[in-house]
Design a protein around this motif. Structure first.
Motif, mmCIF file in Angstrom:
data_model
loop_
_atom_site.group_PDB
_atom_site.id
_atom_site.type_symbol
_atom_site.label_atom_id
_atom_site.label_comp_id
_atom_site.label_asym_id
_atom_site.label_seq_id
_atom_site.Cartn_x
_atom_site.Cartn_y
_atom_site.Cartn_z
ATOM 1 N N ILE A 1 0.764 -1.132 -0.017
ATOM 2 C CA ILE A 1 0.042 -0.091 -0.036
ATOM 3 C C ILE A 1 0.522 1.073 -0.448
ATOM 4 N N ILE A 2 1.585 1.288 0.858
ATOM 5 C CA ILE A 2 2.878 2.333 0.799
ATOM 6 C C ILE A 2 3.116 2.712 -0.417
ATOM 7 N N ASP A 3 3.741 1.050 -0.805
ATOM 8 C CA ASP A 3 3.865 1.548 -2.567
ATOM 9 C C ASP A 3 3.472 1.946 -3.543
ATOM 10 N N TYR A 4 2.106 1.363 -3.866
ATOM 11 C CA TYR A 4 1.209 1.778 -4.534
ATOM 12 C C TYR A 4 0.173 2.472 -4.223
ATOM 13 N N PRO A 5 -0.233 3.120 -3.104
ATOM 14 C CA PRO A 5 -1.318 3.669 -2.878
ATOM 15 C C PRO A 5 -1.992 3.862 -3.638
ATOM 16 N N GLU A 6 -2.110 4.479 -5.261
ATOM 17 C CA GLU A 6 -2.892 3.725 -6.110
ATOM 18 C C GLU A 6 -3.470 2.872 -6.759
ATOM 19 N N ARG A 7 -3.004 2.543 -6.049
ATOM 20 C CA ARG A 7 -3.758 1.137 -6.349
ATOM 21 C C ARG A 7 -5.364 0.897 -5.977
ATOM 22 N N PHE A 8 -5.329 0.869 -4.198
ATOM 23 C CA PHE A 8 -5.897 1.277 -3.248
ATOM 24 C C PHE A 8 -7.215 2.664 -3.139
ATOM 25 N N CYS A 9 -6.786 3.419 -4.557
ATOM 26 C CA CYS A 9 -7.410 4.468 -3.919
ATOM 27 C C CYS A 9 -7.989 5.071 -5.146
ATOM 28 N N ALA A 10 -9.420 5.260 -5.880
ATOM 29 C CA ALA A 10 -10.079 5.627 -6.730
ATOM 30 C C ALA A 10 -9.641 7.470 -7.205
ATOM 31 N N ASP A 11 -9.253 7.653 -8.057
ATOM 32 C CA ASP A 11 -8.802 8.613 -8.192
ATOM 33 C C ASP A 11 -8.298 9.808 -7.403
ATOM 34 N N CYS A 12 -7.148 9.358 -7.373
ATOM 35 C CA CYS A 12 -5.609 9.138 -5.986
ATOM 36 C C CYS A 12 -5.249 10.248 -6.500
ATOM 37 N N ASP A 13 -5.066 11.204 -5.726
ATOM 38 C CA ASP A 13 -3.817 12.207 -6.271
ATOM 39 C C ASP A 13 -2.975 12.475 -5.255
ATOM 40 N N LYS A 14 -2.284 13.401 -5.754
ATOM 41 C CA LYS A 14 -0.940 12.840 -4.815
ATOM 42 C C LYS A 14 -0.786 13.602 -2.639
ATOM 43 N N LYS A 15 -1.726 14.667 -2.723
ATOM 44 C CA LYS A 15 -1.916 14.031 -1.444
ATOM 45 C C LYS A 15 -2.853 13.280 -0.729
ATOM 46 N N THR A 16 -3.832 12.360 -1.219
ATOM 47 C CA THR A 16 -4.092 11.665 -1.201
ATOM 48 C C THR A 16 -3.515 10.601 -0.490
ATOM 49 N N GLY A 17 -2.796 9.736 -1.888
ATOM 50 C CA GLY A 17 -1.587 9.390 -1.759
ATOM 51 C C GLY A 17 -1.046 9.281 -0.761
ATOM 52 N N GLU A 18 -0.165 10.293 -0.279
ATOM 53 C CA GLU A 18 0.950 11.017 0.776
ATOM 54 C C GLU A 18 0.376 10.541 2.157
ATOM 55 N N ARG A 19 -1.516 10.886 2.570
ATOM 56 C CA ARG A 19 -2.592 10.424 4.182
ATOM 57 C C ARG A 19 -2.699 9.597 3.559
ATOM 58 N N ILE A 20 -2.730 8.141 2.825
ATOM 59 C CA ILE A 20 -2.809 6.405 2.955
ATOM 60 C C ILE A 20 -1.074 6.180 3.258
ATOM 61 N N ARG A 21 -0.342 6.862 2.472
ATOM 62 C CA ARG A 21 1.342 6.292 2.824
ATOM 63 C C ARG A 21 1.804 6.416 4.335
ATOM 64 N N GLU A 22 0.985 7.499 4.768
ATOM 65 C CA GLU A 22 1.328 7.976 5.735
ATOM 66 C C GLU A 22 0.575 7.378 7.209
ATOM 67 N N ALA A 23 -0.509 6.906 6.651
ATOM 68 C CA ALA A 23 -1.359 6.187 7.885
ATOM 69 C C ALA A 23 -0.660 4.531 7.995
ATOM 70 N N THR A 24 -0.462 4.612 6.471
ATOM 71 C CA THR A 24 -0.563 2.943 6.562
ATOM 72 C C THR A 24 1.484 2.998 6.878
ATOM 73 N N ARG A 25 1.942 3.714 7.313
ATOM 74 C CA ARG A 25 3.336 3.402 7.912
ATOM 75 C C ARG A 25 3.444 3.073 9.231
ATOM 76 N N ALA A 26 2.353 4.984 9.663
ATOM 77 C CA ALA A 26 2.126 4.204 11.367
ATOM 78 C C ALA A 26 1.737 2.803 11.456
ATOM 79 N N ARG A 27 1.249 2.413 10.881
ATOM 80 C CA ARG A 27 0.139 1.266 10.820
ATOM 81 C C ARG A 27 1.191 -0.602 10.527
ATOM 82 N N LEU A 28 2.134 0.086 9.863
ATOM 83 C CA LEU A 28 2.930 -0.928 9.833
ATOM 84 C C LEU A 28 4.020 -0.724 11.495
#
Ligand SMILES: N[C@@H](CCC(=O)N[C@@H](CS)C(=O)NCC(=O)O)C(=O)O
Length: 204
Positions: A107-134
């Motif tokens: 998910i951290i490597d490819y947030p756009e695979r898990f998010c429709a119409d993923c813009d850069k900022k949304t991708g970064e938010r997904i990354r940040e939360a997933t990293r904390a969870r990891l």
């Protein structure tokens, strides 16, 4: 001859180390979804997900999914010590890493695979939360499985933990929050039987 599809710094290092420990020769095919070329085309023919590690056994059997590959090798080569006699916690730990930690890396490597119409900022938010969870997953892993690891005679669980924890800041997090477990990961990768594999994949 076995064929291992992989790339430098990837999870294929865990299978390379397991094959070394089991004394099994193999052919290495440089392949990754991010490296277009003949290796990738060959990989896609055996694993449509185009993920590494992928290991084709000597009888042509295709094995994918790190934990499954490691368990297969452990069962095929019982003298290697890749799997302990008490299987339950080793298998549980391998699946914990695959299902939680490795999946989070995807998910951290490819947030756009898990998010429709993923813009850069949304991708970064997904990354940040997933990293904390990891990082939380790794704390849980250290607490529950640290006692089942054997850095002096590394097996499947040690190898997968040492390799998957190399990504997304997990090592730095563990150094601060689980220092004894972090020291054990360093001990695993410095083991003389496999140290050169870690050095090749992650030169200092
Ligand atoms: N579920 C797989 C995950 C493997 C994986 O994500 N491998 C990475 C490289 S370390 C990969 O090939 N990523 C490329 C992609 O997903 O396109 C496993 O446990 O082995």
């Amino acid at each position: 001859m076995f064929t291992l599809y992989g790339a430098k710094g990837s999870g294929a290092a865990s299978i390379e180390a397991a094959l070394r420990i089991a004394d099994v020769p193999f052919r290495w095919v440089e392949a990754a979804s991010w490296e277009p070329g003949p290796g990738l085309e060959e990989l896609k023919r055996v694993n449509p997900l185009a993920q590494i590690p992928t290991l084709v056994l000597d009888d042509g059997t295709v094995t994918t999914e790190s934990a499954a590959i490691l368990i297969t090798l452990g069962l095929r080569y019982p003298k290697s010590g890749l799997l302990p006699a008490d299987l339950a916690q080793a298998i549980r730990g391998l699946v914990f890493i695959a299902a939680n930690c490795y999946a989070a890396i995807g998910i951290i490597d490819y947030p756009e695979r898990f998010c429709a119409d993923c813009d850069k900022k949304t991708g970064e938010r997904i990354r940040e939360a997933t990293r904390a969870r990891l990082h939380r997953y790794w704390e849980m892993f250290a607490d529950q499985f640290g006692a089942h690891m054997k850095p002096d005679k590394p097996g499947a669980l040690d190898l997968l933990a040492a390799i998957v924890s190399r990504w997304s800041g997990a090592r730095a997090h563990l150094k601060e929050h689980r220092p004894a477990f972090h020291a054990m990961l360093e001990e695993i990768e410095a083991h003389p039987r496999i140290a050169d594999i870690f050095k090749r994949h992650w030169p200092k």
